[in-house]
Design a protein around this motif. Structure first.
Motif, short mmCIF file in Angstrom:
data_model
loop_
_atom_site.label_atom_id
_atom_site.label_comp_id
_atom_site.label_asym_id
_atom_site.label_seq_id
_atom_site.Cartn_x
_atom_site.Cartn_y
_atom_site.Cartn_z
N TRP A 126 58.70 -2.88 24.88
CA TRP A 126 57.67 -4.34 24.14
C TRP A 126 58.10 -5.78 24.85
CZ3 TRP A 126 53.57 -2.79 22.84
CH2 TRP A 126 53.54 -0.83 22.74
N GLY A 127 58.69 -5.73 25.73
CA GLY A 127 58.81 -7.37 25.58
C GLY A 127 58.16 -8.09 25.88
N LYS A 128 57.93 -9.96 25.95
CA LYS A 128 57.19 -10.72 25.36
C LYS A 128 57.41 -11.31 26.76
CE LYS A 128 60.06 -12.75 22.48
NZ LYS A 128 60.84 -13.18 21.95
N HIS A 129 57.66 -11.91 27.72
CA HIS A 129 57.82 -12.21 29.42
C HIS A 129 57.45 -11.45 30.39
CE1 HIS A 129 58.91 -15.76 26.55
NE2 HIS A 129 60.31 -15.08 25.88
N ARG A 130 56.10 -10.29 30.25
CA ARG A 130 56.33 -9.95 30.89
C ARG A 130 55.88 -10.34 32.60
NH1 ARG A 130 54.37 -4.11 29.39
NH2 ARG A 130 55.85 -3.78 28.02
N LYS A 131 54.88 -11.28 32.21
CA LYS A 131 54.13 -11.98 33.10
C LYS A 131 55.20 -12.91 34.02
CE LYS A 131 50.34 -13.98 32.62
NZ LYS A 131 49.33 -15.47 32.07
N GLU A 132 55.85 -13.45 33.06
CA GLU A 132 56.72 -14.53 34.28
C GLU A 132 57.48 -13.54 34.92
OE1 GLU A 132 57.14 -17.62 33.37
OE2 GLU A 132 55.03 -16.98 32.22
N THR A 133 58.08 -12.25 34.23
CA THR A 133 59.01 -11.38 35.54
C THR A 133 58.31 -11.42 37.26
OG1 THR A 133 59.56 -10.21 33.76
CG2 THR A 133 60.27 -9.58 35.70
N VAL A 134 56.72 -11.11 37.21
CA VAL A 134 56.23 -10.74 37.97
C VAL A 134 55.61 -11.58 38.70
CG1 VAL A 134 53.35 -9.43 38.47
CG2 VAL A 134 55.01 -8.75 37.34
N LYS A 135 56.19 -12.92 38.05
CA LYS A 135 55.58 -14.36 38.90
C LYS A 135 57.01 -14.55 39.54
CE LYS A 135 52.14 -16.79 35.94
NZ LYS A 135 52.46 -18.74 35.07
N GLY A 136 57.98 -14.42 39.31
CA GLY A 136 59.30 -14.20 39.89
C GLY A 136 59.25 -13.58 41.33
#
Length: 136
Positions: free
Chosen positions: A86-96
């Motif tokens: 349930w993490g908050k920053h999934r979008k940032e991981t995919v962008k990276g």
């Protein structure tokens, strides 16, 4: 170098999976093949982020960029993403991951959902006191 898989009957499928485990305090990225063998891994803690900074979007982006660069060095171009947690920053991981030119073929959600949850505790018994009433 990693040897390519030879599986009969599988054509045009991505042969590598990036498992992303997102918790409230950390993110762990793991690159596996179709058989589940771990090839690479990276986490926010191993990316030189400690303490409260591990749970930020900057840490997730940096971890994605670092793992994406290591995946590109192996010659892998397409991956599948499997999210867990349930993490908050999934979008940032995919962008990276995408900053290094990786192609994401599919995204799958593996987070467990409780259908009914655990049984609640028994209610606490309240002792009722009788108060004297005075009539004036």
């Amino acid at each position: 170098m990693i040897k390519q898989l030879s599986i009969k009957g599988i054509k045009n499928t991505c042969r590598y999976i990036v498992h992303i485990k997102e918790t409230s305090n950390n993110t762990i990225l793991t690159l596996t093949d179709l058989f589940g063998n771990c090839l690479l891994w990276q986490s926010n803690g191993s990316s030189k982020f400690k303490g409260l900074r591990k749970s930020t979007s900057v840490a997730n982006n940096t971890t994605g960029v670092l793992l994406g660069g290591r995946i590109k060095a192996l010659g892998i171009k397409t991956v599948n993403l499997h999210f867990n947690g349930w993490g908050k920053h999934r979008k940032e991981t995919v962008k990276g991951l995408l900053q290094n030119g990786l192609f994401v073929k599919s995204i799958k959600e593996n987070t467990a959902l409780p259908h009914n949850g655990c049984r609640l505790k028994k209610k606490k018994r309240i002792r009722r006191r009788r108060f004297k009433t005075y009539w004036f």
